[in-house]
Design an enzyme around this catalytic site. Structure first.
Site: not given
Ligand code: 5GP
Ligand code: ZN
Length: 111
Positions: A30, A84, A90-91, A97
């Site tokens: 991440d 999430n 919280g997505q 993922h």
């Molecule tokens: P969500 O909130 O959708 O469950 O999590 C999305 C995750 O994707 C977050 O923890 C965020 O830091 C990560 N993320 C968002 N953009 C990028 C990116 O460009 N590269 C990487 N490696 N992680 C990302």
């Protein structure tokens, strides 16, 4: 999905820090880690949320890949796998993922 950031990683239009890959899934670190180890496991195929996941084989592959990555990264004391789902969950990125979090004591429940 051409404008999906995680699809771009699968196609290597963006280069993630990959820790595991097979034909079905990709796992990478991440960009804003919430723990010393914070890895995302994604299906290579674009699936928006957990609610759209209907492939049992892929569901198993994702979960077992998370366990494999946790082992590979030495999280023998324990870790968390989280999904999430949609806005109230919280997505933020709408490509399914699994978060793998570890390397510190995690608290429950999450905020
Ligand atoms: P969500 O909130 O959708 O469950 O999590 C999305 C995750 O994707 C977050 O923890 C965020 O830091 C990560 N993320 C968002 N953009 C990028 C990116 O460009 N590269 C990487 N490696 N992680 C990302
Ligand atoms: Zn995608």
């Amino acid at each position: 999905m051409t404008d999906c950031i995680f699809c771009k990683m699968v196609k290597r239009e963006i280069n993630p820090d990959v820790v595991f890959e097979n034909d079905e899934v990709l796992a990478f670190r991440d960009i804003h880690p919430k723990a010393p180890v914070h890895v995302l496991v994604i299906p290579k195929r674009h699936i928006e949320t957990l609610d759209e996941l209907d492939d049992q084989t892929l569901a198993g592959e994702l979960l077992l890949s998370a366990r494999r990555v946790a082992g590979q990264l030495g999280l023998s004391k324990g870790y968390r796998v989280a999904i999430n789902c949609k806005s109230a969950g919280g997505q933020e990125v709408y490509h399914l993922h699994l978060h793998i979090l570890g390397g510190r004591q995690l608290t429950w429940p999450p905020g």
